[in-house]
Design a protein around this motif. Structure first.
Motif, PDB file in Angstrom:
ATOM      1  N   GLU A 120      -0.142 -14.151  -1.395  1.00 12.14           N
ATOM      2  CA  GLU A 120      -1.527 -13.724  -1.228  1.00 12.14           C
ATOM      3  C   GLU A 120      -1.946 -12.716  -2.302  1.00 12.14           C
ATOM      4  O   GLU A 120      -3.125 -12.395  -2.419  1.00 12.14           O
ATOM      5  CB  GLU A 120      -1.719 -13.091   0.155  1.00 12.14           C
ATOM      6  CG  GLU A 120      -1.553 -14.051   1.313  1.00 12.14           C
ATOM      7  CD  GLU A 120      -2.690 -15.057   1.378  1.00 12.14           C
ATOM      8  OE1 GLU A 120      -3.851 -14.637   1.312  1.00 12.14           O
ATOM      9  OE2 GLU A 120      -2.398 -16.260   1.503  1.00 12.14           O
ATOM     10  N   GLY A 121      -0.992 -12.214  -3.054  1.00 12.19           N
ATOM     11  CA  GLY A 121      -1.283 -11.228  -4.089  1.00 12.19           C
ATOM     12  C   GLY A 121      -0.469  -9.965  -3.888  1.00 12.19           C
ATOM     13  O   GLY A 121       0.161  -9.772  -2.853  1.00 12.19           O
ATOM     14  N   LEU A 122      -0.499  -9.098  -4.896  1.00 13.54           N
ATOM     15  CA  LEU A 122       0.327  -7.892  -4.858  1.00 13.54           C
ATOM     16  C   LEU A 122      -0.497  -6.609  -4.939  1.00 13.54           C
ATOM     17  O   LEU A 122       0.036  -5.553  -5.247  1.00 13.54           O
ATOM     18  CB  LEU A 122       1.342  -7.930  -6.014  1.00 13.54           C
ATOM     19  CG  LEU A 122       2.338  -9.099  -5.984  1.00 13.54           C
ATOM     20  CD1 LEU A 122       3.237  -9.054  -7.209  1.00 13.54           C
ATOM     21  CD2 LEU A 122       3.164  -9.073  -4.716  1.00 13.54           C
ATOM     22  N   SER A 123      -1.775  -6.689  -4.637  1.00 15.37           N
ATOM     23  CA  SER A 123      -2.600  -5.488  -4.673  1.00 15.37           C
ATOM     24  C   SER A 123      -2.341  -4.622  -3.448  1.00 15.37           C
ATOM     25  O   SER A 123      -1.798  -5.083  -2.434  1.00 15.37           O
ATOM     26  CB  SER A 123      -4.084  -5.861  -4.725  1.00 15.37           C
ATOM     27  OG  SER A 123      -4.497  -6.429  -3.498  1.00 15.37           O
ATOM     28  N   LYS A 124      -2.746  -3.356  -3.533  1.00 18.52           N
ATOM     29  CA  LYS A 124      -2.592  -2.443  -2.409  1.00 18.52           C
ATOM     30  C   LYS A 124      -3.398  -2.914  -1.210  1.00 18.52           C
ATOM     31  O   LYS A 124      -2.944  -2.801  -0.055  1.00 18.52           O
ATOM     32  CB  LYS A 124      -3.030  -1.031  -2.825  1.00 18.52           C
ATOM     33  CG  LYS A 124      -2.702   0.033  -1.789  1.00 18.52           C
ATOM     34  CD  LYS A 124      -1.191   0.206  -1.633  1.00 18.52           C
ATOM     35  CE  LYS A 124      -0.856   1.323  -0.675  1.00 18.52           C
ATOM     36  NZ  LYS A 124       0.609   1.473  -0.481  1.00 18.52           N
ATOM     37  N   ARG A 125      -4.568  -3.471  -1.454  1.00 20.18           N
ATOM     38  CA  ARG A 125      -5.411  -3.948  -0.353  1.00 20.18           C
ATOM     39  C   ARG A 125      -4.733  -5.107   0.385  1.00 20.18           C
ATOM     40  O   ARG A 125      -4.765  -5.175   1.616  1.00 20.18           O
ATOM     41  CB  ARG A 125      -6.766  -4.399  -0.896  1.00 20.18           C
ATOM     42  CG  ARG A 125      -7.746  -4.850   0.191  1.00 20.18           C
ATOM     43  CD  ARG A 125      -9.116  -5.123  -0.400  1.00 20.18           C
ATOM     44  NE  ARG A 125     -10.089  -5.449   0.635  1.00 20.18           N
ATOM     45  CZ  ARG A 125     -10.297  -6.667   1.104  1.00 20.18           C
ATOM     46  NH1 ARG A 125      -9.594  -7.693   0.632  1.00 20.18           N
ATOM     47  NH2 ARG A 125     -11.200  -6.887   2.037  1.00 20.18           N
ATOM     48  N   VAL A 126      -4.097  -6.004  -0.362  1.00 23.09           N
ATOM     49  CA  VAL A 126      -3.393  -7.122   0.268  1.00 23.09           C
ATOM     50  C   VAL A 126      -2.209  -6.609   1.082  1.00 23.09           C
ATOM     51  O   VAL A 126      -1.961  -7.049   2.200  1.00 23.09           O
ATOM     52  CB  VAL A 126      -2.931  -8.138  -0.799  1.00 23.09           C
ATOM     53  CG1 VAL A 126      -2.044  -9.205  -0.173  1.00 23.09           C
ATOM     54  CG2 VAL A 126      -4.128  -8.790  -1.464  1.00 23.09           C
ATOM     55  N   GLU A 127      -1.496  -5.658   0.522  1.00 24.61           N
ATOM     56  CA  GLU A 127      -0.364  -5.071   1.242  1.00 24.61           C
ATOM     57  C   GLU A 127      -0.811  -4.435   2.550  1.00 24.61           C
ATOM     58  O   GLU A 127      -0.166  -4.603   3.596  1.00 24.61           O
ATOM     59  CB  GLU A 127       0.327  -4.022   0.373  1.00 24.61           C
ATOM     60  CG  GLU A 127       1.475  -3.306   1.072  1.00 24.61           C
ATOM     61  CD  GLU A 127       2.035  -2.164   0.254  1.00 24.61           C
ATOM     62  OE1 GLU A 127       2.687  -1.291   0.842  1.00 24.61           O
ATOM     63  OE2 GLU A 127       1.806  -2.132  -0.975  1.00 24.61           O
ATOM     64  N   GLN A 128      -1.919  -3.708   2.543  1.00 24.01           N
ATOM     65  CA  GLN A 128      -2.415  -3.058   3.750  1.00 24.01           C
ATOM     66  C   GLN A 128      -2.899  -4.063   4.786  1.00 24.01           C
ATOM     67  O   GLN A 128      -2.922  -3.763   5.973  1.00 24.01           O
ATOM     68  CB  GLN A 128      -3.545  -2.095   3.382  1.00 24.01           C
ATOM     69  CG  GLN A 128      -3.056  -0.872   2.609  1.00 24.01           C
ATOM     70  CD  GLN A 128      -4.197  -0.012   2.079  1.00 24.01           C
ATOM     71  OE1 GLN A 128      -5.342  -0.465   2.002  1.00 24.01           O
ATOM     72  NE2 GLN A 128      -3.884   1.215   1.709  1.00 24.01           N
ATOM     73  N   THR A 129      -3.259  -5.264   4.338  1.00 19.98           N
ATOM     74  CA  THR A 129      -3.698  -6.308   5.255  1.00 19.98           C
ATOM     75  C   THR A 129      -2.526  -6.997   5.936  1.00 19.98           C
ATOM     76  O   THR A 129      -2.553  -7.260   7.139  1.00 19.98           O
ATOM     77  CB  THR A 129      -4.542  -7.350   4.508  1.00 19.98           C
ATOM     78  OG1 THR A 129      -5.734  -6.723   4.009  1.00 19.98           O
ATOM     79  CG2 THR A 129      -4.934  -8.506   5.427  1.00 19.98           C
ATOM     80  N   TRP A 130      -1.454  -7.275   5.177  1.00 21.68           N
ATOM     81  CA  TRP A 130      -0.352  -8.089   5.672  1.00 21.68           C
ATOM     82  C   TRP A 130       0.899  -7.299   6.051  1.00 21.68           C
ATOM     83  O   TRP A 130       1.744  -7.797   6.800  1.00 21.68           O
ATOM     84  CB  TRP A 130       0.027  -9.140   4.626  1.00 21.68           C
ATOM     85  CG  TRP A 130      -1.044 -10.147   4.385  1.00 21.68           C
ATOM     86  CD1 TRP A 130      -2.020 -10.116   3.427  1.00 21.68           C
ATOM     87  CD2 TRP A 130      -1.267 -11.356   5.118  1.00 21.68           C
ATOM     88  NE1 TRP A 130      -2.828 -11.220   3.516  1.00 21.68           N
ATOM     89  CE2 TRP A 130      -2.382 -12.000   4.544  1.00 21.68           C
ATOM     90  CE3 TRP A 130      -0.628 -11.956   6.196  1.00 21.68           C
ATOM     91  CZ2 TRP A 130      -2.870 -13.218   5.018  1.00 21.68           C
ATOM     92  CZ3 TRP A 130      -1.106 -13.179   6.670  1.00 21.68           C
ATOM     93  CH2 TRP A 130      -2.216 -13.789   6.081  1.00 21.68           C
ATOM     94  N   ALA A 131       1.059  -6.088   5.525  1.00 21.44           N
ATOM     95  CA  ALA A 131       2.302  -5.350   5.771  1.00 21.44           C
ATOM     96  C   ALA A 131       2.070  -3.851   5.674  1.00 21.44           C
ATOM     97  O   ALA A 131       2.773  -3.145   4.954  1.00 21.44           O
ATOM     98  CB  ALA A 131       3.383  -5.794   4.791  1.00 21.44           C
ATOM     99  N   SER A 132       1.099  -3.360   6.416  1.00 21.61           N
ATOM    100  CA  SER A 132       0.797  -1.929   6.373  1.00 21.61           C
ATOM    101  C   SER A 132       1.987  -1.114   6.868  1.00 21.61           C
ATOM    102  O   SER A 132       2.747  -1.542   7.743  1.00 21.61           O
ATOM    103  CB  SER A 132      -0.423  -1.623   7.242  1.00 21.61           C
ATOM    104  OG  SER A 132      -0.664  -0.231   7.295  1.00 21.61           O
ATOM    105  N   GLU A 133       2.143   0.063   6.304  1.00 21.85           N
ATOM    106  CA  GLU A 133       3.172   0.982   6.766  1.00 21.85           C
ATOM    107  C   GLU A 133       2.594   2.060   7.688  1.00 21.85           C
ATOM    108  O   GLU A 133       3.329   2.937   8.152  1.00 21.85           O
ATOM    109  CB  GLU A 133       3.859   1.647   5.566  1.00 21.85           C
ATOM    110  CG  GLU A 133       4.623   0.656   4.691  1.00 21.85           C
ATOM    111  CD  GLU A 133       5.333   1.318   3.542  1.00 21.85           C
ATOM    112  OE1 GLU A 133       5.191   2.555   3.385  1.00 21.85           O
ATOM    113  OE2 GLU A 133       6.045   0.630   2.796  1.00 21.85           O
ATOM    114  N   ASP A 134       1.305   1.977   7.965  1.00 19.74           N
ATOM    115  CA  ASP A 134       0.632   2.940   8.834  1.00 19.74           C
ATOM    116  C   ASP A 134       0.133   2.222  10.088  1.00 19.74           C
ATOM    117  O   ASP A 134      -0.810   1.427  10.022  1.00 19.74           O
ATOM    118  CB  ASP A 134      -0.542   3.586   8.090  1.00 19.74           C
ATOM    119  CG  ASP A 134      -1.129   4.763   8.850  1.00 19.74           C
ATOM    120  OD1 ASP A 134      -0.858   4.882  10.058  1.00 19.74           O
ATOM    121  OD2 ASP A 134      -1.847   5.571   8.225  1.00 19.74           O
TER     122      ASP A 134
END
Length: 229
Positions: A120-134
């Motif tokens: 899906e991509g490697l941007s911070k926004r994508v990370e927060q959508t699919w694998a947030s740490e918060d």
């Protein structure tokens, strides 16, 4: 060519386990040679003359008095123990953030998968959508649990840090997705372990068995509509 691998067994949480790194392709073609329930509350002593009655045991998940402090707390939602009313509901404009927690069997520990979404991509926004740490940003939790294992697929040979041969077995899984704020089930899906190649990096136990996993592509396909609509 032999590749080196840093052993992180002490941090893995698996007693007697080890990490290995596959350094050859020869095993890919090698055929196999063989195919809570919570405790009931104690009854209080009735007063003289009063009828005896058992305290009702709450059924289903209960609202937490506190917000989830760690991503691992969301495993309580997958197990039907708690939900977190302080979390955001799956509402409003997409995307709807999700985390994926993977378990090795009933009652076992679940770990967060932080890499399944890379297509899906490697941007911070994508990370927060699919694998947030918060956990306070997460609307949904997806629990993927291994429910059964099957026949041997192949032997996987590893060279580093020492020669080992592991048995790769077929496996089936159950994917369940819940809204964190309410405990509402949004998806319940049986999935097969369709990634049947010998993994390059593997964590194994004393029995030297490893299991085919659900591919990242299949996981994304199962979750995409809930996240993006």
């Amino acid at each position: 060519m032999t590749l080196s691998v840093l052993l992180l067994v002490a941090c893995s949480g698996l007693v007697g386990g080890a990490f290995l790194l596959r350094s050859t392709e020869r095993d890919a073609a090698r055929p196999a040679t063989e195919t809570g329930r919570p405790a009931a509350a104690g009854s209080s002593t009735p007063s003289p003359g009063a009828p005896e009655s058992a305290e009702p045991v709450p059924l289903g998940p209960q609202p937490s008095d506190f917000p989830a402090a760690e991503i691992s707390d969301l495993s309580n939602v997958c197990d039907g123990i708690l939900y977190y009313p302080q979390s955001p509901k799956r509402a409003g404009k997409a995307p709807h953030p999700v985390v994926l927690l993977i378990g090795d069997g009933p009652g076992g520990h679940r770990r967060q998968d932080n890499g399944y979404y890379y297509d899906e991509g490697l941007s911070k926004r994508v990370e927060q959508t699919w694998a947030s740490e918060d956990p306070k940003d997460v609307q949904m939790v997806a629990g993927l649990d291994r429910v059964s294992t099957g026949a041997t697929i192949r032997r996987c040979t590893y060279d580093d840090p020492k020669p080992e041969t592991l048995t790769l077995l077929k496996a089936s899984y159950r994917l369940r997705v819940y809204e964190v704020a309410t405990g509402r089930k949004l998806l319940d899906k049986a999935m097969g372990g369709d990634d049947q190649a010998c993994p390059y990096v593997v964590l194994f136990g004393p029995d030297k068995k490893i299991y085919a996993e659900v591919s990242h592509r299949s996981l994304l396909a199962a979750l995409r509509n809930l996240v993006k609509r």
